[in-house]
Scaffold this active site. Structure first.
Site, PDB file in Angstrom:
ATOM      1  N   LYS A 128       0.860  -1.181   0.000  1.00  0.00           N
ATOM      2  CA  LYS A 128       0.000   0.000   0.000  1.00  0.00           C
ATOM      3  C   LYS A 128       0.897   1.232   0.000  1.00  0.00           C
ATOM      4  O   LYS A 128       1.679   1.441   0.919  1.00  0.00           O
ATOM      5  CB  LYS A 128      -0.917   0.029   1.213  1.00  0.00           C
ATOM      6  CG  LYS A 128      -1.835   1.251   1.209  1.00  0.00           C
ATOM      7  CD  LYS A 128      -2.422   1.541   2.566  1.00  0.00           C
ATOM      8  CE  LYS A 128      -3.074   2.921   2.523  1.00  0.00           C
ATOM      9  NZ  LYS A 128      -3.487   3.373   3.862  1.00  0.00           N
ATOM     10  N   ALA A 182      -9.545   5.910   4.782  1.00  0.00           N
ATOM     11  CA  ALA A 182      -9.464   7.067   5.677  1.00  0.00           C
ATOM     12  C   ALA A 182     -10.798   7.792   5.787  1.00  0.00           C
ATOM     13  O   ALA A 182     -11.490   8.003   4.781  1.00  0.00           O
ATOM     14  CB  ALA A 182      -8.381   8.045   5.240  1.00  0.00           C
ATOM     15  N   GLY A 183     -11.138   8.153   7.020  1.00  0.00           N
ATOM     16  CA  GLY A 183     -12.321   8.957   7.283  1.00  0.00           C
ATOM     17  C   GLY A 183     -13.460   8.213   7.935  1.00  0.00           C
ATOM     18  O   GLY A 183     -14.344   8.819   8.537  1.00  0.00           O
ATOM     19  N   ASN A 223      -8.653   1.727  10.376  1.00  0.00           N
ATOM     20  CA  ASN A 223      -7.870   1.387  11.559  1.00  0.00           C
ATOM     21  C   ASN A 223      -8.413   2.125  12.781  1.00  0.00           C
ATOM     22  O   ASN A 223      -8.902   1.539  13.734  1.00  0.00           O
ATOM     23  CB  ASN A 223      -6.402   1.721  11.327  1.00  0.00           C
ATOM     24  CG  ASN A 223      -5.492   1.295  12.464  1.00  0.00           C
ATOM     25  OD1 ASN A 223      -4.306   1.555  12.450  1.00  0.00           O
ATOM     26  ND2 ASN A 223      -5.999   0.628  13.493  1.00  0.00           N
TER      27      ASN A 223
END
Length: 332
Positions: A174, A261-262, A283
């Site tokens: 990644k 993300a978010g 995460n």
């Protein structure tokens, strides 16, 4: 007396040990992880742990497959097929035991990990401690080393090459190249440079990107195997802030698109999947929850539900009401 097990009120005998309770619940012969009042209890301590009225337990076990909506609906990345469309990270947990339990609870098959320097030579005891690879067997999980913390293409490429050496030739990575310490937004010019170098070097690159459809197209043209647009700032928990741009990326991509993300809670994960995304990586949303293991379970089900809703196709939105029962041919 009454306790709580996996969020449900449960009656049990007084002065019972955790080991005895596990036996009575039918888990004695199963491989499980147990959280007692927010703390992971190592297996060796089950017999010494007393259960009191009002205690809260989370009990999880490993799950194998069965998460795809159908056999033909598995997620394929770089020729690899996965039943789960939820990808999880490994940072920010209280300890490795909590991380292990949460990852198992999520049902994720792809797990990201950062590459960091080994402990200083002046601390020989630190080198003997468990690390992430101790809880992430490669015969069970597909490891996804990431370049978190890299701010230049040079550092990102170097990190990926170190990861390939560490993981015996593993090429799936990644890529993220950050451009700002406060927002953690990607530096797209450096990301494009790193992506090209890594693809040329034989890596299979899943790439963290802005929500710019043009940048996403260029990354796909370079040869990235998955596009991972942010839905909100990393670790913000703000949810899907840019759904129209993400939908534009999804509708024009020929490789998997995964929100990265978010995400803050289960409904955010469902929304991402209902938009047509192929998966979700998270995460903080799990690790920072009050009950990480329970949130991991919620995220697993949210991703499945969102995928099913996308495949089913939602009803059209209407400005006015539409009666569920017909008003014609009434008997009066």
């Amino acid at each position: 007396m009454q306790i709580e097990v996996n969020g449900a009120p449960t009656e049990c005998a007084e002065r019972i040990t955790l080991a005895r309770l596990i036996d009575e619940l039918g888990y004695a012969d199963e491989r499980i992880a147990v959280e007692h009042n927010g703390e992971i209890v190592p297996r060796d301590d089950h017999a010494r742990t007393s259960i009191e009225a009002g205690d809260r337990l989370e009990i999880v076990h490993a799950i194998g497959g069965g998460q795809a909506v159908s056999e033909s609906d598995s997620l394929t990345i770089a020729g690899r097929k996965f039943e789960s469309r939820l990808l999880v990270g490994t940072g920010k947990y209280a300890d490795l035991d909590q991380a292990d339990a949460a990852i198992q609870s999520s049902g994720a098959e792809i797990v990201t990990l950062a590459i960091r320097r080994t402990p200083a030579l002046s601390d020989p005891e630190a080198a003997k401690k468990r690390n992430l690879l101790d809880i992430l067997p490669q015969d069970k999980y597909t490891l996804l080393p990431n370049t978190a913390g890299c701010y230049t293409a040079k550092d990102a490429v170097r990190t990926c090459r170190m990861a390939r050496e560490l993981l015996d030739g593993h090429n799936l990575v990644k890529l993220e190249v950050l451009g700002d310490e406060k927002t953690l937004y990607p530096d797209m010019s450096e990301t494009l440079v790193a992506a090209q170098q890594l693809v040329d070097d034989g890596f299979e690159v899943m790439v963290y990107t802005s929500d710019d459809p043009i940048a996403a197209r260029r990354l796909e043209d370079i040869g990235c195997v998955a596009i991972m647009p942010l839905a909100g700032p990393i670790g913000s928990g703000l949810g899907i802030q840019n759904r129209y741009n993400v939908i534009e990326i999804v509708e024009n991509a020929n490789v998997p698109v995964l929100v990265d993300a978010g995400v803050g809670t289960a409904s955010d994960a469902s929304i991402a999947m209902e938009m047509g995304c192929d998966g979700v990586l998270m995460n903080s949303a799990i690790a920072h929850a009050n009950k990480p293991i329970l949130m991991a379970q919620a995220m697993r089900h949210a991703v499945i539900a969102g995928r099913m809703a996308f495949l089913a196709g939602r009803m059209p939105r209407r400005r006015y009401a539409s009666a569920s029962s017909p008003m014609s041919d009434l008997p009066f």
